[in-house]
Write a protein that holds these residues in place. Structure first.
Motif, mmCIF file in Angstrom:
data_model
loop_
_atom_site.group_PDB
_atom_site.id
_atom_site.type_symbol
_atom_site.label_atom_id
_atom_site.label_comp_id
_atom_site.label_asym_id
_atom_site.label_seq_id
_atom_site.Cartn_x
_atom_site.Cartn_y
_atom_site.Cartn_z
ATOM 1 N N GLN A 1 0.823 -1.202 0.000
ATOM 2 C CA GLN A 1 0.000 0.000 0.000
ATOM 3 C C GLN A 1 0.865 1.263 0.000
ATOM 4 O O GLN A 1 0.523 2.265 -0.651
ATOM 5 N N ARG B 1 1.925 1.714 -3.428
ATOM 6 C CA ARG B 1 0.766 2.099 -4.241
ATOM 7 C C ARG B 1 0.523 3.603 -4.124
ATOM 8 O O ARG B 1 0.314 4.288 -5.133
ATOM 9 N N THR B 2 0.563 4.117 -2.906
ATOM 10 C CA THR B 2 0.355 5.550 -2.683
ATOM 11 C C THR B 2 1.374 6.367 -3.470
ATOM 12 O O THR B 2 1.029 7.358 -4.131
ATOM 13 N N GLU C 1 0.961 5.790 -7.517
ATOM 14 C CA GLU C 1 -0.236 6.440 -8.052
ATOM 15 C C GLU C 1 -0.051 7.948 -8.115
ATOM 16 O O GLU C 1 -0.467 8.592 -9.096
ATOM 17 N N LYS D 1 -2.999 7.177 -12.778
ATOM 18 C CA LYS D 1 -2.951 6.047 -11.856
ATOM 19 C C LYS D 1 -3.870 4.908 -12.282
ATOM 20 O O LYS D 1 -3.650 3.755 -11.895
ATOM 21 N N LEU E 1 -1.606 -2.795 -9.771
ATOM 22 C CA LEU E 1 -0.631 -3.140 -8.742
ATOM 23 C C LEU E 1 -1.087 -4.344 -7.922
ATOM 24 O O LEU E 1 -2.267 -4.474 -7.583
#
Length: 250
Positions: free
Chosen positions: A28, A31-32, A35, A48, A53
């Motif tokens: 995560q 991912r943050t 994106e 994004k 992912l």
């Protein structure tokens, strides 16, 4: 490589519970970052939504993606030693060697992941005599590094005392620092790595520093020095944008 980009994130560690509650596991956290980089990349029509992912726990579950189902693999940082021979680390090195021998799926390495790629490519990795690099620090970029990161200077969060001692054959050097000469590597169409942590930020690093001070890993002077730099400007987003440009390269 054309979007959508199917990126598998290999989680080589789990953050402390307090950080997981705030920011999630490393899948995560990346991912943050990715994106945000995708939405700021400046490539027409790319956002994004073009990222697909997935995350894999390679420490406890020791699960890996099927290469035909992904376009890229990102190997995360870790508190573990890249030069150790624990079963899961040997399995990770073997998987990374497999990645480096094929020509379609590209690889990104961050900190421990940078070292694992170095090890898989035949370079020596180990404990630096220079000691820890912690919190925001400058990296001196090479001309190729300036081209790849699209800026003349680079500051990035660090959290390591292990290093890659030498560049593997055929690799472009992107930058270095006094305590870590191999800060970033690039091999066109194959891999890009950084020793620092583009995914880290002040709250994350401050928590780790305070925790490791209590554990006796950092003494009080080291912790105070690191905390004084934890909130400084860092180039995590430009590094992540460089990752994406690398994946989009023909």
């Amino acid at each position: 490589m054309k979007p959508p980009l199917r990126i598998a994130i290999l989680e080589c560690d789990t953050p402390p519970d307090e950080l997981v509650a705030q920011f999630g596991r490393y899948g995560q956290v990346f991912r943050t970052l990715l994106e945000a980089a995708a939405d700021n990349l400046g490539v027409s029509g790319f956002s994004k939504d073009d990222l697909k992912l997935s995350a894999y726990d390679v420490v406890t579950e020791q699960k890996y993606p099927e290469l035909e189902e992904v376009d890229a693999v990102l190997i995360s940082g870790s508190k573990h030693n890249s030069f150790d021979n624990d079963a899961w680390i040997l399995k990770l090195v073997e998987f990374t060697e497999k990645l480096l021998k094929q020509d379609r799926v590209r690889t990104i390495g961050v900190c421990f992941g940078h070292q694992i790629i170095g090890r898989a490519a035949g370079a020596k990795v180990g404990r630096s005599e220079g000691g820890w690099e912690v919190a925001v620090l400058p990296v001196q970029l090479t001309e190729k590094g300036k081209e790849i990161f699209q800026q003349d200077t680079l500051s990035i969060h660090q959290m390591h005392r292990d290093v890659v001692f030498e560049y593997p054959e055929g690799v472009d050097a992107l930058g270095g620092s006094p305590r870590c000469l191999v800060q970033a590597m690039y091999k066109k169409g194959k891999y890009i790595t950084v020793q620092g942590h583009p995914e880290f930020h002040e709250a994350f690093v401050s928590h780790l520093v305070k925790m490791r001070n209590k554990q006796g890993i950092f003494n009080t002077a080291e912790a105070e020095d690191a905390l004084s730099r934890a909130g400084q400007h860092h180039d995590g987003l430009p590094v992540a944008k460089a990752f994406l440009r690398f994946l989009l390269e023909d």
